[in-house]
Scaffold this active site. Structure first.
Site, short mmCIF file in Angstrom:
data_model
loop_
_atom_site.label_atom_id
_atom_site.label_comp_id
_atom_site.label_asym_id
_atom_site.label_seq_id
_atom_site.Cartn_x
_atom_site.Cartn_y
_atom_site.Cartn_z
N ARG A 66 -2.64 -3.26 -1.01
CA ARG A 66 -1.85 -4.27 -0.33
C ARG A 66 -2.04 -5.64 -0.99
O ARG A 66 -1.94 -5.79 -2.20
CB ARG A 66 -2.19 -4.29 1.16
CG ARG A 66 -1.69 -3.04 1.90
CD ARG A 66 -1.91 -3.14 3.38
NE ARG A 66 -1.19 -2.09 4.12
CZ ARG A 66 -1.27 -1.92 5.42
NH1 ARG A 66 -2.02 -2.72 6.15
NH2 ARG A 66 -0.59 -0.96 6.01
N SER A 67 -2.34 -6.68 -0.20
CA SER A 67 -2.34 -8.04 -0.75
C SER A 67 -3.50 -8.34 -1.69
O SER A 67 -3.51 -9.41 -2.31
CB SER A 67 -2.32 -9.07 0.38
OG SER A 67 -1.03 -9.16 0.93
N ALA A 68 -4.45 -7.44 -1.81
CA ALA A 68 -5.47 -7.63 -2.86
C ALA A 68 -4.80 -7.65 -4.23
O ALA A 68 -5.36 -8.16 -5.20
CB ALA A 68 -6.53 -6.53 -2.79
#
Length: 388
Positions: A66-68
């Site tokens: 995801r946003s990593a």
């Protein structure tokens, strides 16, 4: 739970916390890796490869983070600056003329990285198929009018960060950002991370899903503040609209989604790949080269946005493309910079201690920036370093 892998002497608390994540915090399949001064000191994995399956997690198992992914995409922009190919203070329109539309002509490149561009939403959301088309995504965000004057405030660009960074890199280099990462970052480092998962690596990536927090009160179940809950519940709020820039939300297990290039959300990595990437930002890895110069490290972690976040509602801190240590996203220390993935993954570097960290899981929670399992590992790592 059988925990596999190895922990260097002195880092045993991390191994204990990792096992506890399964026993108490409900992890089903996960891995954690830590590097210190460019050498791996923690490499652990356990559970099932798929959140809904029984096949064991193996050392090379990867997951959607995801946003990593945002932290990896930010490195591309900063490396282009480091190489003299991109000016962070230049108007975005200098590289991408169409972006100047609708009052965005004074938006600077660094505004995109610090979530100050004012375009966290799309008035007309994209479908998953449209979002995967880089041309359509770029056209949509270029045409979008800002909801605040660019540069004057900050709010998390949860989905639009994909097209802001992806198109900027394409305009500067002529290359897809996923291809750039493969050729200039992941390949040379030997890091298992991808933006646009190749067909040949598909079998390594497990199935993910949202899971409920444990009923056991020791599971550190937390309730969001009332204003946060209300923001996520209100269809008209910037919070809901930012996350709904792709509607409906994509199926994260769909091979077509994983093959797309969405720098905000669909990177796939192993824990070691994420940690190895961050280790390379702050020093040599296994005696090899490093990615960031010390000057670029300082650029990445210098605070550019702080205070109430117009999208996430809580107070956040950002450098250039990276979240910084704070209440919303606690990292190892005030010198740390990195990025969580909503409800699970976390990667960061801490220059002062020489630590780089990566955690991936197949079970996502409702938390946005401070997942209890990742935070338990960070606390244990801090204790291992004697700074608890």
């Amino acid at each position: 739970m059988d925990v596999n892998g190895a922990v260097a002497e002195g880092f045993e608390p991390v191994g204990e916390a990792f096992a506890r994540n399964f026993d108490v915090l409900g992890d089903r399949g996960a891995a954690v890796a830590v590097y210190r001064d460019g050498h791996r000191v923690v490499d652990l994995w356990a559970g099932a490869r798929d959140v809904d399956g029984t096949e064991p997690w193996r050392r090379g198992t990867a997951q959607v983070v995801r946003s990593a992914t945002k932290g990896v995409a930010a490195a591309v922009v900063l490396l282009l600056h480091q190489r003299g190919e991109l000016d962070l203070d230049a108007p975005v329109g200098e590289y991408w003329p169409e972006f100047k539309a609708a009052g965005k002509e004074r938006t600077r490149v660094w505004h995109l990285l610090a979530h100050r561009a004012g375009v966290p939403v799309l008035d007309t959301p994209l479908t998953p198929a449209q979002a995967a088309d880089p041309d359509l995504g770029a056209e949509a965000v270029a045409a979008q009018a800002p909801v605040w004057e660019p540069g004057t405030d900050h709010g998390y660009h949860a989905q639009t960060y994909s097209w802001l960074t992806g198109e900027l890199v394409r305009r500067v280099t002529g290359r897809d950002i996923g291809e750039w990462i493969a050729g200039e970052i992941a390949g040379p480092l030997g890091a298992d991370l991808w933006l646009g998962l190749p067909d040949g690596e598909r079998a390594r990536a497990g199935r993910v899903a949202q899971i409920d927090p444990p009923a056991d009160p020791r599971g550190l179940r937390t309730r969001p503040k009332r204003e946060v809950s209300e923001a996520y519940a209100d269809p008209a709020s910037l919070t809901r609209r930012a996350f709904a820039a792709i509607t409906p939300l994509p199926d994260e297990n769909d091979p077509a989604y994983r093959a797309a290039t969405l720098p905000a959300s669909n990177g796939v990595a192993t824990a070691d790949g994420l940690a190895r990437f961050y280790a390379s930002l702050i020093g040599e890895v296994d005696g090899g080269s490093r990615l960031f110069t010390p000057e670029t490290v300082e650029l990445a972690r210098a605070e550019r946005s702080a205070g109430p976040d117009r999208v996430l509602v809580v107070a956040t801190r950002f450098g250039l493309g990276y979240m910084l240590h704070g209440a919303a996203s606690p990292l190892l220390s005030p010198t740390s910079f990195g990025h969580p993935g909503r409800g699970g993954a976390l990667g960061f570097a801490d220059p002062d201690s020489g630590i780089a960290f990566g955690y991936v899981t197949n079970g996502f929670r409702k938390s946005v920036t401070a997942d209890p399992r990742a935070q338990a590992l960070v606390r244990a790592l801090r204790a291992s370093l004697g700074s608890a």
